[in-house]
Design a protein around this motif. Structure first.
Motif, PDB file in Angstrom:
ATOM      1  N   THR A 137     -61.311  12.834  53.607  1.00  0.00           N
ATOM      2  CA  THR A 137     -60.716  12.827  54.940  1.00  0.00           C
ATOM      3  C   THR A 137     -61.399  13.898  55.761  1.00  0.00           C
ATOM      4  N   ALA A 138     -61.480  13.700  57.068  1.00  0.00           N
ATOM      5  CA  ALA A 138     -62.049  14.713  57.953  1.00  0.00           C
ATOM      6  C   ALA A 138     -61.215  15.988  57.838  1.00  0.00           C
ATOM      7  N   LEU A 139     -61.885  17.135  57.768  1.00  0.00           N
ATOM      8  CA  LEU A 139     -61.181  18.402  57.569  1.00  0.00           C
ATOM      9  C   LEU A 139     -61.263  19.275  58.811  1.00  0.00           C
ATOM     10  N   THR A 140     -60.091  19.612  59.352  1.00  0.00           N
ATOM     11  CA  THR A 140     -59.999  20.530  60.485  1.00  0.00           C
ATOM     12  C   THR A 140     -59.357  21.849  60.075  1.00  0.00           C
ATOM     13  N   GLY A 141     -58.838  21.907  58.857  1.00  0.00           N
ATOM     14  CA  GLY A 141     -58.101  23.077  58.399  1.00  0.00           C
ATOM     15  C   GLY A 141     -56.599  22.920  58.551  1.00  0.00           C
ATOM     16  N   ARG A 142     -56.151  21.764  59.059  1.00  0.00           N
ATOM     17  CA  ARG A 142     -54.725  21.521  59.291  1.00  0.00           C
ATOM     18  C   ARG A 142     -54.194  20.356  58.467  1.00  0.00           C
ATOM     19  N   GLU A 143     -54.927  19.964  57.430  1.00  0.00           N
ATOM     20  CA  GLU A 143     -54.564  18.772  56.654  1.00  0.00           C
ATOM     21  C   GLU A 143     -53.752  19.121  55.403  1.00  0.00           C
ATOM     22  N   PHE A 144     -52.773  18.269  55.156  1.00  0.00           N
ATOM     23  CA  PHE A 144     -52.009  18.263  53.915  1.00  0.00           C
ATOM     24  C   PHE A 144     -52.267  16.927  53.240  1.00  0.00           C
ATOM     25  N   ILE A 145     -52.294  16.923  51.929  1.00  0.00           N
ATOM     26  CA  ILE A 145     -52.376  15.678  51.170  1.00  0.00           C
ATOM     27  C   ILE A 145     -51.045  15.494  50.462  1.00  0.00           C
ATOM     28  N   ILE A 146     -50.466  14.320  50.615  1.00  0.00           N
ATOM     29  CA  ILE A 146     -49.258  13.974  49.878  1.00  0.00           C
ATOM     30  C   ILE A 146     -49.685  12.997  48.795  1.00  0.00           C
ATOM     31  N   ALA A 147     -49.376  13.352  47.553  1.00  0.00           N
ATOM     32  CA  ALA A 147     -49.713  12.499  46.413  1.00  0.00           C
ATOM     33  C   ALA A 147     -48.416  11.970  45.825  1.00  0.00           C
ATOM     34  N   MET A 148     -48.332  10.661  45.672  1.00  0.00           N
ATOM     35  CA  MET A 148     -47.136  10.006  45.143  1.00  0.00           C
ATOM     36  C   MET A 148     -47.513   9.260  43.862  1.00  0.00           C
ATOM     37  N   ASN A 149     -46.780   9.547  42.803  1.00  0.00           N
ATOM     38  CA  ASN A 149     -47.028   8.933  41.495  1.00  0.00           C
ATOM     39  C   ASN A 149     -45.960   7.876  41.233  1.00  0.00           C
ATOM     40  N   THR A 150     -46.400   6.625  41.091  1.00  0.00           N
ATOM     41  CA  THR A 150     -45.470   5.520  40.819  1.00  0.00           C
ATOM     42  C   THR A 150     -45.463   5.133  39.344  1.00  0.00           C
ATOM     43  N   GLY A 151     -46.098   5.948  38.510  1.00  0.00           N
ATOM     44  CA  GLY A 151     -46.197   5.631  37.085  1.00  0.00           C
ATOM     45  C   GLY A 151     -45.179   6.356  36.222  1.00  0.00           C
ATOM     46  N   ALA A 152     -45.082   5.920  34.981  1.00  0.00           N
ATOM     47  CA  ALA A 152     -44.132   6.497  34.028  1.00  0.00           C
ATOM     48  C   ALA A 152     -44.643   7.788  33.400  1.00  0.00           C
ATOM     49  N   GLY A 153     -45.921   8.117  33.600  1.00  0.00           N
ATOM     50  CA  GLY A 153     -46.492   9.352  33.055  1.00  0.00           C
ATOM     51  C   GLY A 153     -47.057  10.210  34.172  1.00  0.00           C
ATOM     52  N   THR A 154     -47.300  11.479  33.850  1.00  0.00           N
ATOM     53  CA  THR A 154     -47.902  12.365  34.843  1.00  0.00           C
ATOM     54  C   THR A 154     -49.365  11.975  35.061  1.00  0.00           C
ATOM     55  N   HIS A 155     -49.886  12.300  36.237  1.00  0.00           N
ATOM     56  CA  HIS A 155     -51.291  12.062  36.561  1.00  0.00           C
ATOM     57  C   HIS A 155     -51.848  13.279  37.279  1.00  0.00           C
ATOM     58  N   ILE A 156     -53.177  13.356  37.329  1.00  0.00           N
ATOM     59  CA  ILE A 156     -53.859  14.512  37.895  1.00  0.00           C
ATOM     60  C   ILE A 156     -54.532  14.136  39.215  1.00  0.00           C
ATOM     61  N   MET A 205     -71.741   5.045  45.052  1.00  0.00           N
ATOM     62  CA  MET A 205     -70.606   4.468  45.732  1.00  0.00           C
ATOM     63  C   MET A 205     -70.080   5.436  46.783  1.00  0.00           C
ATOM     64  N   ALA A 206     -69.611   4.902  47.863  1.00  0.00           N
ATOM     65  CA  ALA A 206     -69.082   5.718  48.950  1.00  0.00           C
ATOM     66  C   ALA A 206     -67.608   6.008  48.728  1.00  0.00           C
ATOM     67  N   ARG A 207     -67.220   7.216  49.043  1.00  0.00           N
ATOM     68  CA  ARG A 207     -65.809   7.575  48.964  1.00  0.00           C
ATOM     69  C   ARG A 207     -65.014   6.780  49.991  1.00  0.00           C
ATOM     70  N   VAL A 208     -63.750   6.564  49.684  1.00  0.00           N
ATOM     71  CA  VAL A 208     -62.848   5.858  50.587  1.00  0.00           C
ATOM     72  C   VAL A 208     -62.356   6.848  51.646  1.00  0.00           C
ATOM     73  N   VAL A 209     -62.492   6.475  52.911  1.00  0.00           N
ATOM     74  CA  VAL A 209     -62.076   7.339  54.014  1.00  0.00           C
ATOM     75  C   VAL A 209     -60.593   7.120  54.279  1.00  0.00           C
ATOM     76  N   LEU A 210     -59.821   8.192  54.208  1.00  0.00           N
ATOM     77  CA  LEU A 210     -58.410   8.135  54.573  1.00  0.00           C
ATOM     78  C   LEU A 210     -58.244   8.861  55.907  1.00  0.00           C
ATOM     79  N   THR A 211     -57.688   8.180  56.869  1.00  0.00           N
ATOM     80  CA  THR A 211     -57.454   8.760  58.188  1.00  0.00           C
ATOM     81  C   THR A 211     -56.123   9.486  58.173  1.00  0.00           C
ATOM     82  N   ALA A 212     -56.144  10.706  58.667  1.00  0.00           N
ATOM     83  CA  ALA A 212     -54.921  11.511  58.685  1.00  0.00           C
ATOM     84  C   ALA A 212     -53.928  10.973  59.700  1.00  0.00           C
ATOM     85  N   ASP A 213     -52.662  10.973  59.310  1.00  0.00           N
ATOM     86  CA  ASP A 213     -51.577  10.686  60.239  1.00  0.00           C
ATOM     87  C   ASP A 213     -51.243  11.989  60.954  1.00  0.00           C
ATOM     88  N   ALA A 214     -51.122  11.953  62.262  1.00  0.00           N
ATOM     89  CA  ALA A 214     -50.795  13.149  63.031  1.00  0.00           C
ATOM     90  C   ALA A 214     -49.315  13.456  62.906  1.00  0.00           C
TER      91      ALA A 214
END
Length: 123
Positions: A35-54, A1-10
Protein backbone atom coordinates in the motif's frame (compact mmCIF):
# COMPACT_ATOMS: atom_id res chain seq x y z
CA UNK A 1 5.06 -11.65 -9.54
CA UNK A 2 3.69 -8.26 -8.64
CA UNK A 3 2.42 -7.52 -5.17
CA UNK A 4 -1.30 -6.89 -4.79
CA UNK A 5 -2.04 -3.18 -4.30
CA UNK A 6 -4.41 -2.43 -1.44
CA UNK A 7 -5.87 1.07 -1.46
CA UNK A 8 -6.21 2.64 1.95
CA UNK A 9 -9.64 3.59 3.22
CA UNK A 10 -9.60 7.15 4.55
CA UNK A 11 -10.55 7.36 8.21
CA UNK A 12 -13.11 9.98 9.12
CA UNK A 13 -12.12 12.83 11.39
CA UNK A 14 -13.11 13.15 15.05
CA UNK A 15 -16.22 15.23 14.29
CA UNK A 16 -17.72 13.04 11.57
CA UNK A 17 -21.40 12.29 12.04
CA UNK A 18 -21.00 8.69 10.87
CA UNK A 19 -18.37 5.98 10.95
CA UNK A 20 -16.44 4.58 8.00
CA UNK A 21 -16.96 1.23 6.32
CA UNK A 22 -13.66 -0.42 5.50
CA UNK A 23 -12.88 -2.90 2.75
CA UNK A 24 -11.19 -6.22 3.52
CA UNK A 25 -9.25 -8.18 0.91
CA UNK A 26 -8.14 -11.79 1.24
CA UNK A 27 -4.37 -12.17 1.61
CA UNK A 28 -2.57 -13.24 -1.55
CA UNK A 29 0.01 -15.60 -0.05
CA UNK A 30 1.90 -16.03 -3.32
CA UNK A 31 2.12 -12.41 -4.45
CA UNK A 32 1.95 -10.56 -1.09
CA UNK A 33 0.58 -7.02 -0.58
CA UNK A 34 1.58 -3.37 -0.67
CA UNK A 35 0.00 0.00 0.00
CA UNK A 36 1.17 3.57 -0.56
CA UNK A 37 2.89 4.80 2.60
CA UNK A 38 2.40 8.32 3.95
CA UNK A 39 3.22 7.50 7.57
CA UNK A 40 -0.47 7.53 8.57
CA UNK A 41 -1.43 3.96 7.64
CA UNK A 42 -2.74 1.21 9.87
CA UNK A 43 -3.17 -2.38 8.73
CA UNK A 44 -6.08 -4.37 10.11
CA UNK A 45 -5.55 -8.12 9.86
CA UNK A 46 -8.54 -10.41 10.34
CA UNK A 47 -8.12 -14.17 10.80
CA UNK A 48 -11.12 -16.30 9.79
CA UNK A 49 -9.34 -19.59 10.49
CA UNK A 50 -9.36 -22.03 13.40
CA UNK A 51 -5.60 -21.60 13.98
CA UNK A 52 -3.31 -18.64 14.49
CA UNK A 53 -1.56 -17.13 11.46
CA UNK A 54 1.38 -14.80 10.93
CA UNK A 55 1.37 -11.36 9.30
CA UNK A 56 4.76 -9.87 8.43
CA UNK A 57 5.53 -6.20 7.78
CA UNK A 58 8.73 -5.69 5.75
CA UNK A 59 11.10 -3.07 7.14
CA UNK A 60 13.94 -1.03 5.63
CA UNK A 61 17.10 0.27 7.23
CA UNK A 62 16.38 3.59 8.91
CA UNK A 63 18.78 6.45 9.71
CA UNK A 64 20.16 4.36 12.57
CA UNK A 65 20.52 1.31 10.27
CA UNK A 66 17.85 -0.56 12.20
CA UNK A 67 16.35 -3.36 10.23
CA UNK A 68 14.05 -6.16 11.15
CA UNK A 69 10.74 -7.19 9.74
CA UNK A 70 7.85 -7.35 12.21
CA UNK A 71 6.02 -10.67 12.50
CA UNK A 72 2.66 -10.57 14.27
CA UNK A 73 0.59 -13.56 15.36
CA UNK A 74 -3.07 -13.01 14.56
CA UNK A 75 -5.36 -14.93 16.93
CA UNK A 76 -7.65 -17.68 15.68
CA UNK A 77 -11.36 -17.30 15.16
CA UNK A 78 -13.36 -18.07 18.31
CA UNK A 79 -16.83 -19.37 17.51
CA UNK A 80 -18.07 -16.98 14.85
CA UNK A 81 -15.80 -14.10 15.90
CA UNK A 82 -12.64 -13.66 13.81
CA UNK A 83 -9.30 -12.83 15.39
CA UNK A 84 -8.38 -9.23 14.61
CA UNK A 85 -5.23 -7.16 15.09
CA UNK A 86 -4.50 -3.55 14.19
CA UNK A 87 -0.90 -2.80 13.26
CA UNK A 88 0.76 0.60 12.87
CA UNK A 89 0.91 3.38 12.14
CA UNK A 90 4.10 2.87 10.16
CA UNK A 91 6.40 5.89 9.81
CA UNK A 92 8.13 6.42 6.49
CA UNK A 93 11.59 5.98 8.03
CA UNK A 94 12.20 2.29 8.50
CA UNK A 95 9.15 1.11 6.56
CA UNK A 96 8.87 2.83 3.17
CA UNK A 97 10.33 0.71 0.37
CA UNK A 98 12.26 2.28 -2.52
CA UNK A 99 9.03 2.40 -4.57
CA UNK A 100 7.25 4.47 -1.87
CA UNK A 101 5.12 1.62 -0.54
CA UNK A 102 4.68 -0.42 2.61
CA UNK A 103 5.11 -4.17 2.05
CA UNK A 104 3.24 -6.78 4.07
CA UNK A 105 2.09 -10.37 3.78
CA UNK A 106 0.28 -13.23 5.49
CA UNK A 107 1.22 -16.88 5.71
CA UNK A 108 -2.32 -18.09 4.96
CA UNK A 109 -5.34 -17.07 2.87
CA UNK A 110 -7.55 -17.17 5.99
CA UNK A 111 -6.15 -13.69 6.69
CA UNK A 112 -7.99 -10.67 5.32
CA UNK A 113 -6.41 -7.21 5.19
CA UNK A 114 -7.78 -3.68 5.36
CA UNK A 115 -5.65 -0.54 5.25
CA UNK A 116 -6.85 2.63 6.97
CA UNK A 117 -5.20 6.01 6.54
CA UNK A 118 -5.64 8.73 9.15
CA UNK A 119 -6.49 12.22 7.90
CA UNK A 120 -3.42 14.45 7.55
CA UNK A 121 -4.91 16.82 10.13
CA UNK A 122 -4.55 14.11 12.79
CA UNK A 123 -0.91 13.37 12.04
Amino acid sequence: MARVVLTADAAVGPYAATGKTITFTVADVGNKELTALTGREFIIAMNTGAGTHIVTITSMADEENRTGDQAHTIPAMVGSVPGIAILGPFPISGWQQTDGNLYFEANHAEIYFAVVRLPASLN
